[in-house]
Design a protein around this motif. Structure first.
Motif, mmCIF file in Angstrom:
data_model
loop_
_atom_site.group_PDB
_atom_site.id
_atom_site.type_symbol
_atom_site.label_atom_id
_atom_site.label_comp_id
_atom_site.label_asym_id
_atom_site.label_seq_id
_atom_site.Cartn_x
_atom_site.Cartn_y
_atom_site.Cartn_z
ATOM 1 N N PRO A 94 -45.860 -26.524 -34.431
ATOM 2 C CA PRO A 94 -46.473 -26.262 -33.122
ATOM 3 C C PRO A 94 -47.740 -27.059 -32.847
ATOM 4 N N ASN A 95 -48.353 -27.612 -33.888
ATOM 5 C CA ASN A 95 -49.590 -28.378 -33.703
ATOM 6 C C ASN A 95 -49.378 -29.881 -33.847
ATOM 7 N N VAL A 104 -51.139 -23.239 -39.331
ATOM 8 C CA VAL A 104 -50.928 -22.611 -38.031
ATOM 9 C C VAL A 104 -51.970 -21.520 -37.853
ATOM 10 N N GLN A 148 -48.984 -18.252 -34.315
ATOM 11 C CA GLN A 148 -47.944 -19.268 -34.514
ATOM 12 C C GLN A 148 -47.112 -19.028 -35.763
ATOM 13 N N ASP A 202 -43.361 -19.715 -35.675
ATOM 14 C CA ASP A 202 -42.906 -21.062 -35.333
ATOM 15 C C ASP A 202 -42.457 -21.799 -36.593
ATOM 16 N N SER A 226 -41.034 -20.985 -41.886
ATOM 17 C CA SER A 226 -42.195 -20.487 -41.144
ATOM 18 C C SER A 226 -42.990 -19.523 -42.008
ATOM 19 N N CYS A 262 -51.317 -10.633 -37.744
ATOM 20 C CA CYS A 262 -50.628 -11.607 -36.881
ATOM 21 C C CYS A 262 -49.899 -10.921 -35.736
ATOM 22 N N GLU A 296 -50.749 -11.615 -31.802
ATOM 23 C CA GLU A 296 -49.701 -12.052 -30.873
ATOM 24 C C GLU A 296 -49.589 -11.086 -29.698
ATOM 25 N N LYS A 312 -50.354 -13.034 -26.441
ATOM 26 C CA LYS A 312 -49.069 -13.343 -25.798
ATOM 27 C C LYS A 312 -48.454 -12.145 -25.085
ATOM 28 N N ASP A 370 -57.075 -17.791 -32.098
ATOM 29 C CA ASP A 370 -55.920 -18.573 -31.651
ATOM 30 C C ASP A 370 -56.068 -20.051 -31.988
ATOM 31 N N SER A 371 -56.958 -20.357 -32.934
ATOM 32 C CA SER A 371 -57.043 -21.660 -33.596
ATOM 33 C C SER A 371 -57.573 -21.333 -34.988
#
Length: 324
Positions: free
Chosen positions: A82-83, A106, A110, A113, A144, A175, A179, A183, A218-219
């Motif tokens: 994803p990155n 990640v 993520q 992913d 993943s 996590c 999310e 999200k 989220d990073s």
């Protein structure tokens, strides 16, 4: 519970620099032979490269580590996720067992992913790899963080090591909460709030409401301070301001999971304060305006940091052999 041999369970320590914090070592989870992914070394006769193990690195991000015996004909590896894509051409730095560790990082939202690994020779021809105990040959590996969190539960070691089990459950819980918040998903989050709310009172910052604090999830995990002060130091080191969507701020970046509960020093225009990344969690829990999902993020972040800290303490022994 499947009974498998897990050999060379390694919790190696890798150095990572923290702003003002010297050298810190992120948690590296247990290496596992995962049947859906992995290969036996004796199968190298079928292909030059063999995927041997998988683990997680819990620093400011969550890294999925793929360990491989690299064939002589491999000139380039490409990790995709994803990155973006990352190329590796130097395989000289190997683990003690001769494998090369591929790491793709990640963030907490993520983890589901897929990360893809492909190998190429000098001419650009894609090479095959040995994938699993059934001698399956594949052109790429897809895995993943969530696959690891699911697969590890099939191992006796998961049940037999309560500290490791709590780390896995806390990572997944953290996590899921992140999310849900970022999200707007509806993952199940297990939180027993009351005792942790009391504990978080110990992480109240010594600065007032004139300094705002946030936790970046989220990073890479980071703490940010929002202040009008012009001279800011974190742990004795001057930091420059950065721009964010909420305005000018100062950041303590890439905080390893097991350091989330530690106390640090903040100096703003000569005034000294103490704080912890969990100071943000304290403010979230203390605020009447915080919604349920944000409070779950705060509480699960504390549980994640606590579990990582306990696991890091346990892993003073770097290599252990677990017999069948």
């Amino acid at each position: 519970m499947k009974n498998r041999t897990i050999k060379k369970i390694v919790a190696s320590l890798m150095a990572v620099s923290l702003i003002g914090g010297g050298i810190s070592s992120p948690v590296v989870s247990k290496k596992l032979f995962v049947n859906s992914l992995m290969a036996n070394a004796e199968e190298t006769e079928k292909t030059d490269s063999v995927i041997s193990n998988v683990s997680l690195t819990l620093d400011g991000s969550i890294g999925i580590n793929l360990y491989a015996l690299i064939g002589e004909n491999v000139a380039k590896a490409v990790l995709s996720g994803p990155n973006g894509d990352f190329e590796i051409t130097d395989f000289s730095k190997k683990e003690a067992d001769g494998t090369y560790k591929f790491t793709y990082r990640v963030n907490a939202i993520q983890v589901k992913d897929n990360i893809t690994l492909k190998l190429y020779d000098e001419s650009g021809l894609q090479l095959e790899m040995c994938k699993n105990n059934n001698s399956q040959i594949v052109s790429e590996i897809n895995y993943s963080v969530q696959n690891y969190l699911d697969d590890v539960k099939e191992y006796d070691e998961y049940e037999n090591d309560p500290v490791f089990k709590i780390l896995i459950k806390s990572t997944e819980n953290y996590c899921n909460a992140a999310e849900n918040y970022f999200k707007n998903t509806t993952n199940k989050v297990n939180v027993v709030a009351d005792p942790f709310i009391v504990i978080l009172n110990h992480y109240a910052p010594t600065f007032g409401d004139d300094i705002k604090i946030s936790l970046v999830l989220d990073s890479e995990t980071a703490v940010r301070f929002y202040t009008d002060g012009a001279d800011v130091k974190i742990n004795g080191e001057e930091v420059d301001s950065i721009d964010s969507k909420y305005g000018k701020c100062y950041e303590m970046a890439n905080i390893p999971a097991h350091n989330l509960l530690k106390t640090y020093e903040l100096i703003v225009d000569g005034k000294e304060y103490s704080f912890s990344p969990m100071s943000y969690a304290y403010r979230v829990i203390s605020s009447k305006s915080s919604n349920k999902k944000l409070k779950e993020v705060a509480l699960t972040t504390y549980m994640y940091g606590l579990a990582a800290d306990e696991y890091a303490k346990q892993q003073n022994v770097v290599v252990r052999e677990i017999e069948q």
